[in-house]
Scaffold this active site. Structure first.
Site, mmCIF file in Angstrom:
data_model
loop_
_atom_site.group_PDB
_atom_site.id
_atom_site.type_symbol
_atom_site.label_atom_id
_atom_site.label_comp_id
_atom_site.label_asym_id
_atom_site.label_seq_id
_atom_site.Cartn_x
_atom_site.Cartn_y
_atom_site.Cartn_z
ATOM 1 C CG ASN B 210 12.356 4.327 -2.893
ATOM 2 O OD1 ASN B 210 12.961 4.787 -2.093
ATOM 3 N ND2 ASN B 210 11.026 3.791 -2.638
ATOM 4 C CD GLU B 214 10.716 10.780 -12.744
ATOM 5 O OE1 GLU B 214 10.825 9.607 -12.637
ATOM 6 O OE2 GLU B 214 9.380 10.942 -12.932
ATOM 7 C CG HIS B 243 10.361 9.915 -3.814
ATOM 8 N ND1 HIS B 243 10.564 8.438 -4.175
ATOM 9 C CD2 HIS B 243 9.559 9.530 -2.485
ATOM 10 C CE1 HIS B 243 10.107 7.851 -3.372
ATOM 11 N NE2 HIS B 243 9.808 8.258 -2.197
ATOM 12 C CG HIS B 410 3.645 4.992 -1.406
ATOM 13 N ND1 HIS B 410 3.310 3.585 -1.635
ATOM 14 C CD2 HIS B 410 4.802 4.901 -1.052
ATOM 15 C CE1 HIS B 410 4.537 2.814 -1.371
ATOM 16 N NE2 HIS B 410 5.309 3.850 -1.128
#
Lengths: 139, 487
Positions: B210, B214, B243, B410
């Site tokens: 994941n 971005e 991330h 989160h």
């Protein structure tokens, strides 16, 4: 390794994957775990060239811990060598220690990133003369 | 399931707070509390995360109720979205309570450029980013490989070393990274050679699963004063969210120490209901070694996000520099925050070891550890939604100290397994629907895309509303992606 009637399947687990194994004995179970892991990591485990052979040895305080240590060892080797090892050529399991020769090579493409094998919901038991195991993989 | 676990019926004990009392199961040492709306609580009850939280409540040395955040879902041992504080030094530390991806976390960069300035170039910018930030399985960063003493120094000295010795990133980034990107107590000697071998060449890589990078714009501002303080002053401003975590190095540290504690914990008379909760007292040999190794892996993760941020700046400069000059690469670090970590934090006269697994520290405006610029405002918290939806910027509140051990959610939190998502969602269709909404996606097969589909996650709006309404963190802004690079 000779062919055995060992098998594996994957079950969905929120966020993770559970590898479920069935085999007549511990060596066949551990060999099947290697094949299952390879199939999770790549689309083409059966087509992987067997060009890299490794002698591996792991320890665990019981058979369940040994299964986790075995999968972790294969995950480590894949991470550092870039190869996947679906084939177990030789395997001995005795008193918390596993010695094996595995064969594998580079896959055409990786499918799933497997970070580790976990102790969560870990099961390895004898049922009806067969060994059955389930291990949750962190992906 | 634990033999004595029935399906728990949490009772409301405060706004958006539910509790399972200590009396629910004889081996619980503290109550278990969950922050959720009724709807999210129903979703949480669909998997085994509540049972896992109850299992966490059995760990020795807990100093407060164990907490579940509104994005909580089933993990392994610890639920994802779980928080537990043990007393230092006699309480335990559990590697499973931090997770395999030690210091998986997010960094937000704010650009002075606006959406209409970047959007015409976004395709070529995304392509440049995908060339400079490796993604996927084991992808290494061989031009920035660290090994031997060089890697040991990085693990102990963290981001400051990258800035001062290697000229990567800015000195001005340091105050805006949790613990300034260098957690004290890190010891490279406690990190195995295998972990170093696995991660040493992965600095500056996104990894898989994941993880993502971005390019976004500020869609809505909820609190202008806080947004201005964070440097995200107006709608339409471009931001970049990174991330990722500690890659193979962190995974191996967790693997090594779960096994070590699984073997050692009987020496300390500790029994746990799930072996993945293996733990040892903080002041034991195993506890001290794991804490030092975990801090080193956390420093590696801060460095990883720092190198990626550096490469994002270079990519922006390269693609947009001709047109926008110095503004192109001027991406300021708003903050860099960990999602998977244990930190020693003071509460009155006590020192607590706060395990956060899939949870974010959310210090309020009066916290001493905040950089000067954010004092009086609170710590920025970033809540990424599922891929291609939206992310939130929040500010921690002082009330979170008592309410939630200074912790908040989160992310959206998974609601569906990867396999179920792949059955329900066609990756190709998802890619087309994202493109129709003006969101470009790079670096993912259709199958990988389906695994991370919005339907596989809880609704991030509901998750964020809970922490806002519970008084843990204040909504500051909402960010919308225009390009996603998937790990």
């Amino acid at each position: 390794m000779e062919r055995t009637d060992a098998s594996h399947r994957f079950e969905a687990h929120t966020g993770e994957v559970r590898l479920v194994l069935s085999a007549p004995d511990l060596p066949a179970l551990f060999a099947q775990a290697a094949l299952g892991l390879a199939e999770l990591m790549t689309e083409d485990a059966a087509a992987i060239p067997l060009e890299d052979r490794l002698d591996l040895e792991v320890e665990g305080r019981d058979a369940e811990a040994l299964l986790v240590a075995w999968l972790d060892e294969l995950i480590f080797q894949t991470d550092v060598r870039g190869n996947v090892y679906p084939h177990v050529e030789r395997i001995e399991v005795e008193e918390g220690r596993l010695r094996a020769r595995v064969a594998g090579g580079p896959p055409r493409a990786f499918k799933t990133v497997v970070k580790a094998a976990t102790f969560h919901d870990l099961k390895l038991r004898s049922e009806g003369g067969r060994l059955r195991a389930a291990v949750v993989l962190d992906v | 399931m634990h033999p004595e676990t029935r399906l728990p019926e949490p009772r409301p004990v405060g706004p958006r707070i539910w509790e399972i009392p200590k009396s629910f199961r004889p081996d619980m040492r503290v109550p278990a509390r969950v922050f959720a709306s009724e709807e999210l609580l129903q979703q949480i009850r669909r998997d085994r995360s509540l049972e896992q939280l109850i299992n966490v409540a059995t760990l020795p040395g807990l100093a407060a109720p164990v907490l579940g955040m509104p994005d909580m879902h089933e993990g392994y041992g610890f639920p994802v979205g779980g928080v537990a504080a043990t007393r230092y030094p006699d309480g335990v530390i559990s590697p499973g309570g931090i997770g395999f991806d030690i210091n998986c976390g997010v960094r937000l960069l704010a650009s002075p450029l606006r959406r209409e300035e970047v959007e015409p170039h976004v395709k070529v910018l995304l392509h440049e980013l995908s060339r400079s930030v490796p993604t996927g399985y084991g992808r290494s960063s061989r031009d920035l490989a660290f090994s031997g003493k060089k890697l040991d120094r990085l693990l102990e000295e963290g981001v400051a070393l990258l800035v001062r010795q290697h000229g990567i990133g800015w000195e001005a980034d340091l105050p805006f990274i949790e613990s300034r990107g260098t957690i004290p107590g890190a010891r490279a000697a406690e990190v195995s050679d295998r972990a170093k071998q696995r991660g040493g060449d992965q600095l500056g890589t996104l990894g898989g699963g994941n993880h993502f990078l971005e390019i976004q714009y500020v869609e809505v501002i909820y609190d202008r004063e806080l947004a201005r303080a964070f440097g995200i002053g107006e709608e339409g401003q471009i931001t970049v969210l990174i991330h990722t975590g500690s890659r193979g190095l962190g995974h191996q540290v967790c693997t090594d120490y779960v096994r070590r504690m699984d073997s050692a914990m009987h020496q300390y008379g500790i029994r746990v209901p799930d072996r993945q909760l293996a733990c040892a007292p903080l002041d034991s040999r195993e506890g001290r070694a794991y804490f030092a190794a975990m801090c080193a892996a956390a420093n590696f993760a801060f460095c990883n996000r720092h190198v990626i941020a550096h490469r994002v700046r270079l990519a922006f400069e390269h693609i947009l520099g001709k047109q926008f000059g110095d503004r192109a690469g001027d991406l300021r670090t708003v903050y860099d925050v960990a999602h998977n970590i244990a930190k020693l934090e003071r509460r009155g006269d006590e020192v607590l070891c706060v395990h956060r697994k899939g949870a974010t520290r959310a210090f309020g405006p009066s916290a001493e550890e905040l950089p000067e610029r954010y004092r009086g405002f609170g710590q920025p918290v970033f809540i990424p939604g599922s891929m291609g939806t939206r992310s939130y910027v929040l500010a921690g509140r002082d009330e979170s100290r008592e309410l939630s051990l200074s912790s908040t959610c989160h992310g959206a939190g998974r609601a569906m397994s990867r396999a179920a998502a792949k059955k329900r969602v066609q990756g190709g269709e998802l890619r087309r629907s994202l493109a129709e909404r003006g969101i470009l996606v790079e670096g993912a097969s259709n199958q990988e895309l389906a695994e991370e589909a919005p339907e596989a996650y809880k609704n991030v709006d509901m998750v964020v509303d809970v922490v806002h309404e519970a008084g843990i963190a204040t909504k500051v802004a909402r960010l919308r992606p225009i390009a996603v690079m998937k790990g």
